[in-house]
Design a protein around this motif. Structure first.
Motif, PDB file in Angstrom:
ATOM      1  N   GLU A  73       8.427   2.693   3.140  1.00  0.00           N
ATOM      2  CA  GLU A  73       8.818   2.540   4.543  1.00  0.00           C
ATOM      3  C   GLU A  73      10.232   1.994   4.619  1.00  0.00           C
ATOM      4  OE1 GLU A  73       7.035   0.547   8.601  1.00  0.00           O
ATOM      5  OE2 GLU A  73       6.510  -0.356   6.699  1.00  0.00           O
ATOM      6  N   ALA A  74      11.032   2.572   5.482  1.00  0.00           N
ATOM      7  CA  ALA A  74      12.400   2.124   5.739  1.00  0.00           C
ATOM      8  C   ALA A  74      13.208   2.022   4.444  1.00  0.00           C
ATOM      9  CB  ALA A  74      12.400   0.793   6.487  1.00  0.00           C
ATOM     10  N   ASN A  75      13.099   3.037   3.608  1.00  0.00           N
ATOM     11  CA  ASN A  75      13.822   3.113   2.344  1.00  0.00           C
ATOM     12  C   ASN A  75      13.512   1.968   1.386  1.00  0.00           C
ATOM     13  OD1 ASN A  75      15.153   5.516   3.059  1.00  0.00           O
ATOM     14  ND2 ASN A  75      16.649   4.353   4.236  1.00  0.00           N
ATOM     15  N   LYS A  76      12.353   1.389   1.530  1.00  0.00           N
ATOM     16  CA  LYS A  76      11.879   0.331   0.629  1.00  0.00           C
ATOM     17  C   LYS A  76      10.499   0.701   0.121  1.00  0.00           C
ATOM     18  CE  LYS A  76      14.760  -3.261   2.008  1.00  0.00           C
ATOM     19  NZ  LYS A  76      15.664  -3.877   1.133  1.00  0.00           N
ATOM     20  N   LEU A  77      10.147   0.116  -1.011  1.00  0.00           N
ATOM     21  CA  LEU A  77       8.820   0.304  -1.588  1.00  0.00           C
ATOM     22  C   LEU A  77       8.092  -1.027  -1.563  1.00  0.00           C
ATOM     23  CD1 LEU A  77       6.599   1.775  -3.152  1.00  0.00           C
ATOM     24  CD2 LEU A  77       7.918   1.369  -5.238  1.00  0.00           C
ATOM     25  N   LYS A  78       6.908  -1.007  -0.974  1.00  0.00           N
ATOM     26  CA  LYS A  78       6.062  -2.193  -0.911  1.00  0.00           C
ATOM     27  C   LYS A  78       4.805  -1.908  -1.721  1.00  0.00           C
ATOM     28  CE  LYS A  78       3.685  -5.082   2.502  1.00  0.00           C
ATOM     29  NZ  LYS A  78       3.426  -5.239   3.934  1.00  0.00           N
ATOM     30  N   VAL A  79       4.464  -2.819  -2.618  1.00  0.00           N
ATOM     31  CA  VAL A  79       3.270  -2.689  -3.449  1.00  0.00           C
ATOM     32  C   VAL A  79       2.294  -3.776  -3.027  1.00  0.00           C
ATOM     33  CG1 VAL A  79       2.372  -2.643  -5.804  1.00  0.00           C
ATOM     34  CG2 VAL A  79       4.706  -1.873  -5.353  1.00  0.00           C
ATOM     35  N   VAL A  80       1.121  -3.363  -2.580  1.00  0.00           N
ATOM     36  CA  VAL A  80       0.071  -4.312  -2.198  1.00  0.00           C
ATOM     37  C   VAL A  80      -0.998  -4.223  -3.287  1.00  0.00           C
ATOM     38  CG1 VAL A  80      -1.624  -4.966  -0.465  1.00  0.00           C
ATOM     39  CG2 VAL A  80       0.553  -3.941   0.246  1.00  0.00           C
ATOM     40  N   VAL A  86     -10.795 -10.087  -2.287  1.00  0.00           N
ATOM     41  CA  VAL A  86     -10.272 -11.147  -1.424  1.00  0.00           C
ATOM     42  C   VAL A  86      -8.780 -11.395  -1.643  1.00  0.00           C
ATOM     43  CG1 VAL A  86     -10.528 -13.573  -0.796  1.00  0.00           C
ATOM     44  CG2 VAL A  86     -12.540 -12.236  -1.396  1.00  0.00           C
ATOM     45  N   ALA A  87      -8.350 -11.462  -2.895  1.00  0.00           N
ATOM     46  CA  ALA A  87      -6.981 -11.864  -3.219  1.00  0.00           C
ATOM     47  C   ALA A  87      -6.063 -10.656  -3.360  1.00  0.00           C
ATOM     48  CB  ALA A  87      -6.977 -12.669  -4.509  1.00  0.00           C
ATOM     49  N   CYS A  88      -5.166 -10.500  -2.379  1.00  0.00           N
ATOM     50  CA  CYS A  88      -4.189  -9.414  -2.414  1.00  0.00           C
ATOM     51  C   CYS A  88      -2.784  -9.987  -2.283  1.00  0.00           C
ATOM     52  CB  CYS A  88      -4.439  -8.418  -1.292  1.00  0.00           C
ATOM     53  SG  CYS A  88      -5.968  -7.484  -1.486  1.00  0.00           S
ATOM     54  N   ASN A  89      -1.822  -9.350  -2.956  1.00  0.00           N
ATOM     55  CA  ASN A  89      -0.427  -9.791  -2.932  1.00  0.00           C
ATOM     56  C   ASN A  89       0.463  -8.647  -2.484  1.00  0.00           C
ATOM     57  OD1 ASN A  89      -1.052 -12.345  -4.071  1.00  0.00           O
ATOM     58  ND2 ASN A  89      -1.066 -11.437  -6.112  1.00  0.00           N
ATOM     59  N   ASP A  90       1.505  -8.993  -1.714  1.00  0.00           N
ATOM     60  CA  ASP A  90       2.521  -8.019  -1.328  1.00  0.00           C
ATOM     61  C   ASP A  90       3.749  -8.231  -2.194  1.00  0.00           C
ATOM     62  OD1 ASP A  90       0.804  -7.299   0.628  1.00  0.00           O
ATOM     63  OD2 ASP A  90       2.030  -7.967   2.314  1.00  0.00           O
ATOM     64  N   ASN A  91       4.289  -7.148  -2.699  1.00  0.00           N
ATOM     65  CA  ASN A  91       5.506  -7.203  -3.499  1.00  0.00           C
ATOM     66  C   ASN A  91       6.444  -6.124  -2.966  1.00  0.00           C
ATOM     67  OD1 ASN A  91       7.461  -7.484  -5.423  1.00  0.00           O
ATOM     68  ND2 ASN A  91       6.243  -6.682  -7.116  1.00  0.00           N
ATOM     69  N   VAL A  92       7.524  -6.544  -2.295  1.00  0.00           N
ATOM     70  CA  VAL A  92       8.497  -5.593  -1.769  1.00  0.00           C
ATOM     71  C   VAL A  92       9.645  -5.496  -2.761  1.00  0.00           C
ATOM     72  CG1 VAL A  92      10.088  -5.060   0.114  1.00  0.00           C
ATOM     73  CG2 VAL A  92       7.887  -6.131   0.609  1.00  0.00           C
ATOM     74  N   ILE A  93       9.919  -4.293  -3.204  1.00  0.00           N
ATOM     75  CA  ILE A  93      11.059  -4.077  -4.090  1.00  0.00           C
ATOM     76  C   ILE A  93      12.289  -4.031  -3.201  1.00  0.00           C
ATOM     77  CG2 ILE A  93      12.103  -2.468  -5.718  1.00  0.00           C
ATOM     78  CD1 ILE A  93       9.203  -1.829  -6.605  1.00  0.00           C
ATOM     79  N   GLU A  94      13.207  -4.935  -3.431  1.00  0.00           N
ATOM     80  CA  GLU A  94      14.309  -5.185  -2.504  1.00  0.00           C
ATOM     81  C   GLU A  94      15.416  -4.138  -2.511  1.00  0.00           C
ATOM     82  OE1 GLU A  94      14.480  -7.431  -0.102  1.00  0.00           O
ATOM     83  OE2 GLU A  94      12.479  -8.067  -0.653  1.00  0.00           O
ATOM     84  N   LYS A  95      15.372  -3.187  -3.400  1.00  0.00           N
ATOM     85  CA  LYS A  95      16.402  -2.155  -3.450  1.00  0.00           C
ATOM     86  C   LYS A  95      16.096  -1.066  -2.431  1.00  0.00           C
ATOM     87  CE  LYS A  95      18.388  -4.111  -6.940  1.00  0.00           C
ATOM     88  NZ  LYS A  95      19.756  -4.518  -7.017  1.00  0.00           N
ATOM     89  N   SER A  96      17.110  -0.584  -1.740  1.00  0.00           N
ATOM     90  CA  SER A  96      16.939   0.465  -0.738  1.00  0.00           C
ATOM     91  C   SER A  96      17.406   1.799  -1.301  1.00  0.00           C
ATOM     92  CB  SER A  96      17.751   0.140   0.516  1.00  0.00           C
ATOM     93  OG  SER A  96      17.238  -0.997   1.151  1.00  0.00           O
ATOM     94  N   TYR A  97      16.489   2.749  -1.316  1.00  0.00           N
ATOM     95  CA  TYR A  97      16.789   4.109  -1.779  1.00  0.00           C
ATOM     96  C   TYR A  97      16.046   5.103  -0.909  1.00  0.00           C
ATOM     97  CZ  TYR A  97      18.920   2.320  -6.036  1.00  0.00           C
ATOM     98  OH  TYR A  97      19.747   1.678  -6.925  1.00  0.00           O
TER      99      TYR A  97
END
Length: 159
Positions: A73-80, A86-97
Motif C-alpha cells: 500500500e502506498a508504495n510500501k510493504l507491510k508484513v503482519v 493472539v500475538a501479531c506484529n506489524d513490520n513496515v519496510i520503510e523503503k518506498s518502491y
C-alpha cells in the motif's frame, strides 16, 4: 633589431593555450562521465541492497511465524506476522518502491491502483511461498530489479 632576441611569439602562446584547453576539455569530460556512471551504479547498488533486505525480512518472518500477511500500500510493504492466534506484529519496510509486477504465489501486485494489495493467511508450516519481487525506483522507472526466490521452511502439516 637583434637576431638573438629571446622570448615567445604570439603564435607560440596561442598554440600553448589551445593545447592546454584541449587537455582540460578531455579531462573534464572524462570526470563528468565518471561521476554520472558512479551515480547510476550507486542507485543500482542501493536498490539491490533494498531488495536483499526485503527478501531477508520475508525469509525471517516466514521461518518464525505461524501465519503472516503481506500488504502492498502506498508504495510500501507491510508484513503482519502472527506467532499464534493472539500475538501479531506489524513490520513496515520503510523503503518506498513501485512494487507493480511483484508476484507472491502467482498473485500479481498492481501498485498503480489506489486499492491496497493484500496477500493474507500465508501459512509457512503448510506451504512454501514463491516470491518474485520487482522493485522499481519511484524517481527513475528505468531502475528496476527483479529477485525470484522461494521462502521455505520444514513443512509440518500438508493439506
Amino acid at each position: 633589431m637583434k637576431k638573438n632576441q629571446k622570448g615567445v611569439t604570439l603564435i607560440e602562446v596561442l598554440t600553448a593555450l589551445v593545447l592546454v584547453s584541449v587537455i582540460a576539455v578531455v579531462a573534464w569530460t572524462s570526470l563528468s562521465i565518471g561521476f554520472k556512471h558512479t551515480a547510476v551504479e550507486t542507485r543500482k547498488t542501493l536498490i539491490q541492497q533494498d531488495a536483499n533486505l526485503i527478501i531477508s525480512t520475508l525469509t525471517g518472518v516466514h521461518r518464525q511465524s505461524a501465519s503472516y500477511s503481506l500488504i502492498f500500500e502506498a508504495n510500501k510493504l507491510k508484513v503482519v506476522s502472527c506467532v499464534d492466534a493472539v500475538a501479531c506484529n506489524d513490520n513496515v519496510i520503510e523503503k518506498s518502491y513501485d512494487f507493480t509486477g511483484t508476484m507472491v504465489n502467482n498473485i500479481v501486485i498492481d501498485s498503480h491502483d489506489s486499492v491496497p494489495d493484500v496477500i493474507s493467511d500465508l501459512e509457512p508450516e503448510k506451504n512454501h511461498t514463491v516470491v518474485k519481487l520487482v522493485l522499481t525506483d519511484l524517481n527513475n522507472p528505468k531502475n528496476t530489479i527483479t529477485v525470484e526466490t522461494t521462502l521455505t521452511r520444514i513443512l509440518t502439516s500438508m493439506n
